[in-house]
Scaffold this motif. Structure first.
Motif, short mmCIF file in Angstrom:
data_model
loop_
_atom_site.label_atom_id
_atom_site.label_comp_id
_atom_site.label_asym_id
_atom_site.label_seq_id
_atom_site.Cartn_x
_atom_site.Cartn_y
_atom_site.Cartn_z
N VAL B 13 0.85 -1.19 0.00
CA VAL B 13 0.00 0.00 0.00
C VAL B 13 0.88 1.24 0.00
O VAL B 13 1.92 1.28 0.69
N GLN B 14 0.49 2.22 -0.76
CA GLN B 14 1.20 3.50 -0.78
C GLN B 14 0.92 4.25 0.52
O GLN B 14 -0.21 4.25 1.04
N GLU B 15 1.96 4.85 1.04
CA GLU B 15 1.81 5.67 2.25
C GLU B 15 0.70 6.71 2.05
O GLU B 15 0.63 7.37 1.02
N GLY B 16 -0.18 6.82 3.03
CA GLY B 16 -1.28 7.77 2.94
C GLY B 16 -2.58 7.17 2.44
O GLY B 16 -3.66 7.73 2.70
N ASP B 17 -2.47 6.03 1.73
CA ASP B 17 -3.69 5.36 1.26
C ASP B 17 -4.30 4.55 2.41
O ASP B 17 -3.68 4.35 3.45
N ASN B 18 -5.52 4.09 2.18
CA ASN B 18 -6.17 3.21 3.15
C ASN B 18 -5.83 1.75 2.85
O ASN B 18 -5.67 1.38 1.69
N SER B 19 -5.71 0.95 3.90
CA SER B 19 -5.43 -0.48 3.75
C SER B 19 -6.64 -1.27 4.22
O SER B 19 -7.30 -0.90 5.19
N ILE B 20 -6.89 -2.37 3.51
CA ILE B 20 -7.94 -3.29 3.95
C ILE B 20 -7.36 -4.69 3.98
O ILE B 20 -6.89 -5.20 2.96
N ILE B 21 -7.36 -5.29 5.15
CA ILE B 21 -6.85 -6.64 5.32
C ILE B 21 -8.03 -7.54 5.66
O ILE B 21 -8.82 -7.23 6.56
N ASN B 22 -8.14 -8.63 4.92
CA ASN B 22 -9.29 -9.52 5.05
C ASN B 22 -8.94 -10.83 5.74
O ASN B 22 -7.79 -11.28 5.70
#
Lengths: 114, 109
Positions: B13-22
């Motif tokens: 993930v790019q810094e500043g973006d949101n992450s979603i871990i499933n």
């Protein structure tokens, strides 16, 4: 939360020997747990240790190989007996506390058996 | 992610973006779910939890979503930072806590 320390942090041992890992908590807790985590993998529960009773072992783990002591509400030990290279792993102590019975973990003991 | 033995699934993930871990869990009787963060050389660190009578819970920069119908759990991290780089484990609790396989989050500066 709880602050948990483990000793040693790491060790290199020869096959056939035994190592005792200590776990100290900064508060009194009823439930303590011992986990194993092999490199790059998830955590596997070895046993549950309650003060004043025998530890309860999970399938695949036996008391002769992993004897556990729980002398009081802040301390526990796990011994890895008659070690083989397959026992090389990280061993983690955990306690259950809080209103939701959250589990908190110690920093782990990294064991290498040669 | 799927169980992949020694090779953890990785999310970049790019810094500043949101992450979603499933995470998919297996036990319908589980009534308590937890997300842990594990940095290299350290023990798992509690992030956030949720009970089965809820479907969403928010913390500081993190949100956990629970879908009991499909036995699915997710962790959302807002404005991902380099310090968020770690392996993330979901865990479910019935009589005892069972851990999922883990996802490695890599934050690209």
């Amino acid at each position: 939360s709880a602050v948990i320390s483990q000793k040693p942090s790491r060790d290199i041992c020869q096959r056939g020997t035994s190592l005792t890992i200590q776990c100290q908590v900064d508060s009194q807790v009823t439930m303590m747990f011992w986990y194993r985590q092999q490199p790059g993998q998830s955590l596997t529960l070895i046993a549950t240790a309650n003060q004043g009773s025998e530890a309860t072992y999970e399938s695949g783990f036996v008391i002769d190989k992993f004897p556990i002591s729980r002398p009081n509400l802040t301390f526990s030990t796990l011994t890895v007996s008659n070690m083989s290279p397959e026992d090389s792993s990280i061993y983690l102590c955990s306690v259950e506390t809080g209103i939701n019975y959250e589990q908190y973990f110690g920093p782990g003991t990294r064991l290498t058996v040669t | 992610g799927e169980s992949v033995g020694l090779h953890l699934p990785t999310l970049s993930v790019q810094e500043g973006d949101n992450s979603i871990i499933n995470c998919a869990y297996s036990n319908s009787a589980s009534d308590y779910f937890i997300w842990y963060k594990q940095e290299s050389g350290k023990g798992p660190q509690f992030i956030i939890d949720i009970r089965s009578n809820m479907d969403k819970r928010q913390g500081q920069r993190v949100t956990v979503l629970l879908n009991k119908t499909v036995k699915h759990l997710s962790l959302q991290i807002a404005a991902t930072q380099p310090g968020d780089s770690a392996v993330y484990f979901c865990a479910e609790k019935d009589q005892k806590v069972t851990f999922g396989t883990g996802t490695k989050l890599q934050v690209i500066p």
